[in-house]
Motif scaffolding. Sequence first.
Motif, PDB file in Angstrom:
ATOM      1  N   LYS A 118      33.178  28.452  -4.756  1.00  0.00           N
ATOM      2  CA  LYS A 118      34.320  29.329  -4.448  1.00  0.00           C
ATOM      3  C   LYS A 118      35.587  28.857  -5.160  1.00  0.00           C
ATOM      4  O   LYS A 118      36.382  29.681  -5.647  1.00  0.00           O
ATOM      5  N   LYS A 119      35.789  27.542  -5.207  1.00  0.00           N
ATOM      6  CA  LYS A 119      36.972  27.001  -5.890  1.00  0.00           C
ATOM      7  C   LYS A 119      36.966  27.373  -7.371  1.00  0.00           C
ATOM      8  O   LYS A 119      38.002  27.748  -7.935  1.00  0.00           O
ATOM      9  N   LEU A 120      35.790  27.257  -8.004  1.00  0.00           N
ATOM     10  CA  LEU A 120      35.691  27.598  -9.429  1.00  0.00           C
ATOM     11  C   LEU A 120      35.928  29.095  -9.647  1.00  0.00           C
ATOM     12  O   LEU A 120      36.573  29.495 -10.626  1.00  0.00           O
ATOM     13  N   LEU A 121      35.415  29.923  -8.743  1.00  0.00           N
ATOM     14  CA  LEU A 121      35.659  31.373  -8.849  1.00  0.00           C
ATOM     15  C   LEU A 121      37.153  31.667  -8.810  1.00  0.00           C
ATOM     16  O   LEU A 121      37.663  32.501  -9.571  1.00  0.00           O
ATOM     17  N   ILE A 170      20.475  27.610 -10.793  1.00  0.00           N
ATOM     18  CA  ILE A 170      20.960  26.556  -9.900  1.00  0.00           C
ATOM     19  C   ILE A 170      19.762  25.960  -9.171  1.00  0.00           C
ATOM     20  O   ILE A 170      18.755  26.634  -8.937  1.00  0.00           O
ATOM     21  N   SER A 171      19.887  24.703  -8.845  1.00  0.00           N
ATOM     22  CA  SER A 171      18.792  24.010  -8.166  1.00  0.00           C
ATOM     23  C   SER A 171      18.681  24.479  -6.718  1.00  0.00           C
ATOM     24  O   SER A 171      19.679  24.780  -6.067  1.00  0.00           O
ATOM     25  N   PHE A 172      17.462  24.507  -6.231  1.00  0.00           N
ATOM     26  CA  PHE A 172      17.250  24.863  -4.819  1.00  0.00           C
ATOM     27  C   PHE A 172      17.936  23.862  -3.889  1.00  0.00           C
ATOM     28  O   PHE A 172      18.261  24.182  -2.754  1.00  0.00           O
ATOM     29  N   ARG A 173      18.177  22.639  -4.387  1.00  0.00           N
ATOM     30  CA  ARG A 173      18.820  21.631  -3.546  1.00  0.00           C
ATOM     31  C   ARG A 173      20.243  22.022  -3.166  1.00  0.00           C
ATOM     32  O   ARG A 173      20.796  21.528  -2.184  1.00  0.00           O
ATOM     33  N   LEU A 218      27.234  22.255 -11.338  1.00  0.00           N
ATOM     34  CA  LEU A 218      28.659  22.610 -11.309  1.00  0.00           C
ATOM     35  C   LEU A 218      29.263  22.598 -12.714  1.00  0.00           C
ATOM     36  O   LEU A 218      30.134  23.416 -13.028  1.00  0.00           O
ATOM     37  N   TRP A 219      28.782  21.673 -13.557  1.00  0.00           N
ATOM     38  CA  TRP A 219      29.267  21.656 -14.950  1.00  0.00           C
ATOM     39  C   TRP A 219      28.853  22.932 -15.671  1.00  0.00           C
ATOM     40  O   TRP A 219      29.655  23.555 -16.383  1.00  0.00           O
ATOM     41  N   VAL A 220      27.581  23.335 -15.514  1.00  0.00           N
ATOM     42  CA  VAL A 220      27.076  24.550 -16.163  1.00  0.00           C
ATOM     43  C   VAL A 220      27.854  25.770 -15.681  1.00  0.00           C
ATOM     44  O   VAL A 220      28.241  26.638 -16.476  1.00  0.00           O
ATOM     45  N   ILE A 221      28.082  25.849 -14.381  1.00  0.00           N
ATOM     46  CA  ILE A 221      28.814  26.991 -13.823  1.00  0.00           C
ATOM     47  C   ILE A 221      30.231  27.051 -14.393  1.00  0.00           C
ATOM     48  O   ILE A 221      30.703  28.116 -14.831  1.00  0.00           O
ATOM     49  N   GLU A 222      30.911  25.920 -14.412  1.00  0.00           N
ATOM     50  CA  GLU A 222      32.295  25.911 -14.910  1.00  0.00           C
ATOM     51  C   GLU A 222      32.359  26.260 -16.395  1.00  0.00           C
ATOM     52  O   GLU A 222      33.233  27.031 -16.823  1.00  0.00           O
ATOM     53  N   GLU A 223      31.444  25.723 -17.192  1.00  0.00           N
ATOM     54  CA  GLU A 223      31.437  26.031 -18.626  1.00  0.00           C
ATOM     55  C   GLU A 223      31.123  27.507 -18.865  1.00  0.00           C
ATOM     56  O   GLU A 223      31.667  28.132 -19.778  1.00  0.00           O
ATOM     57  N   THR A 224      30.245  28.070 -18.032  1.00  0.00           N
ATOM     58  CA  THR A 224      29.941  29.513 -18.146  1.00  0.00           C
ATOM     59  C   THR A 224      31.184  30.337 -17.828  1.00  0.00           C
ATOM     60  O   THR A 224      31.481  31.331 -18.509  1.00  0.00           O
ATOM     61  N   PHE A 225      31.915  29.935 -16.807  1.00  0.00           N
ATOM     62  CA  PHE A 225      33.146  30.645 -16.450  1.00  0.00           C
ATOM     63  C   PHE A 225      34.172  30.572 -17.583  1.00  0.00           C
ATOM     64  O   PHE A 225      34.905  31.539 -17.838  1.00  0.00           O
TER      65      PHE A 225
END
Length: 691
Positions: A532-535, A517-520, A490-497
């Motif tokens: 969805k919230k980050l989007l 993203i991890s398979f988990r 989630l940190w990586v996704i938010e920083e990418t955004f």
Amino acid sequence: MRKPLSLAKIYSTIIISALVISSLFQLFVFSDQNTTSVSLLTKPGIQYLIAGPVSDKKQLTRSNPSLSLTCDARDLNSITMCGIVLLFPENKTTHAYPSFHSYDRITADIQASAETSRYSGKVTIFIKTIYDTSNPSVAMENTKYQAVKFNPEKIHVFNLNDFNVENWWLNKYDIPYNHSHRDLNNVVSLEVYISDIPLLHASRYQLKIQNLALVGDKISQKELYQWMSALWPILIIALLFHYFLHTRILLKKSKKIFYTDKETGFFNIEKLVRDYSDIREKNFQIHSLKIINYKSLCEKIGKKTTLDIINFTWHRCTVELNKKELVVYRIDDDEFIILKEGKPFTKKNYNLLFDLCSLGINISNTGQFSLDIVLGVIDAEHIPETAQQLIENSKLVTSYAKSHSQKLVHYGIEPLKVHREELFILNSMKKSMRTDSFYLQFMPIYNRKKKKISGVETILRSHSLDLSAYSPETYINIAERYGYIKTIDLWVIEETFKVINQYNDIIGQKLRFSINISFREMLDNSFIDNFKKLLKIYNINTSILCLEITETFFVDINPYEIRNIKELRDLGCSISLDDFGTGYTSFPSLLKLPANEIKIDKSYVSKLGEPHYDILIQSFINIAQIYNYDVVAEGIETKEQLEKLYQMGCNHFQGYYINKPADFSKIIENCLVQGPQTPEMSDTTEPVVQY
């Protein structure tokens, strides 16, 4: 075939039926059908007599069924009472008299008149019963007098409860209090009198009885309510008791299902957690067993057959070993914890276990297949405090055994050292997150056909000195193992955004951002909600996003995980199979996967030029083209690799020959603003962009 009724439907049917039956009984009780009556003027065996001494001044006539009595009492000295006696017969066998117990009221049509105007017009009815049942005498002292006085012109129906014991009788014979109550059993007679006894006014009197009947209900209201007040609680208690038993049975079954691994029938992790306090108290010898070739067997013969081999092999082992002393928990697809009660296994036992697993079974038209296992032993002195720690230690010791090519390892110094190192890395990651020591770099993805950079892959890096000795792959794997990967992803996704928003005016829709993203995350309900919230927060166009999941995840993917991946695709994101070729995904199964591209792993690219690998890579590309997958080749380090893969049909490339991972500002400056020196423009084998 009819479906069985649910418990709720059965209970509701019973209750509704009981309500209907109760309502029908109530309707019956209040209906005429519930009434029963006996006419005392026509009932056989009853004698009709004149009250008092016989006198020619009293005339009793009967005109069936009425009775009429005339009393000439103008001389009160000769006549003192005027009444009709209905004498009930005695049962010769039991010496008992009739009872009015079954009746609750009397209906009467009585006429009383006198020539004198001073007569009140009232009538008295006596019901005489045996006072002392041990003495059947009908003498006055042994005959209880119960009477009611009424005006026959106004009252035609009266309740038997209206009768009261005469006080004069109570006083005259000194009747004790406990015998002074009304008693309508053993009725000797019913007598109807002109109410004045003795007669007060000299006159001629006439008493006529046209109807006199005992009336009762077959079922009285009181009886109905008594039965209902008893039966309804019994019914409710019975239903509650049944529900309790049924729930207990279901609970036992559900517990068995909940605590059992559905594929193998062994206990699962939840059962291990529940049993762990007993495990620690009894000092079991604990074994961690890992099937090294589990995934390869699944690929070759299918998961179901692999599970059949596991169950068959274990059954074979229990024939040789004492089954009563062994308890098995499945803690992962290929890992099991085996508890040994009593004496520990000997070296001979371990050798037998390895031999039985390697013996395998023969599958017709396919071949001989066996289980390749490693075994970790955790002795009683090393049993940890919690079940979670036990699971971690079990996986640690088998991982150590596998990496060091040892069949049997006791949990001790070396595994503990590895364990401590993993904990150190995990804590360092958490510290890096708290101190903002993580940062992102981006590796360009080059489109050879369009001769431009078409995307970038997000790469996680850290300024932490503690993590500097480890590759990102190492600490990402540890984050997955210890459940910290969600925070990282989630940190990586938010920083990418944030980067996308910062450079949105420059890049627009030119670049696609690939995020690992991890398979988990596909097993976590909350991940997609957070995504969805980050989007929404950063207002990201999902068409420029590609989520990369390692191919090994797709081997045992289930419908639930496929649904989650499809939900990500429905949001507009692309899905990429990262490290393709390292897993066990068969080509036919590609059709079932909700992916858009495959990324050929660099381990294949590095062996480009070897005939066997060239054929394999060409197969990857051909199948991907047939299925409409984009193909990206990773680990491109030379121009020759790029050109050969391009000739094979691959259009997208990434690697040090294209560009090393760099800050996004440098990617913008060197690859987009100035324009990269594409491989077609370079005659060297050096990277296109250097820093």
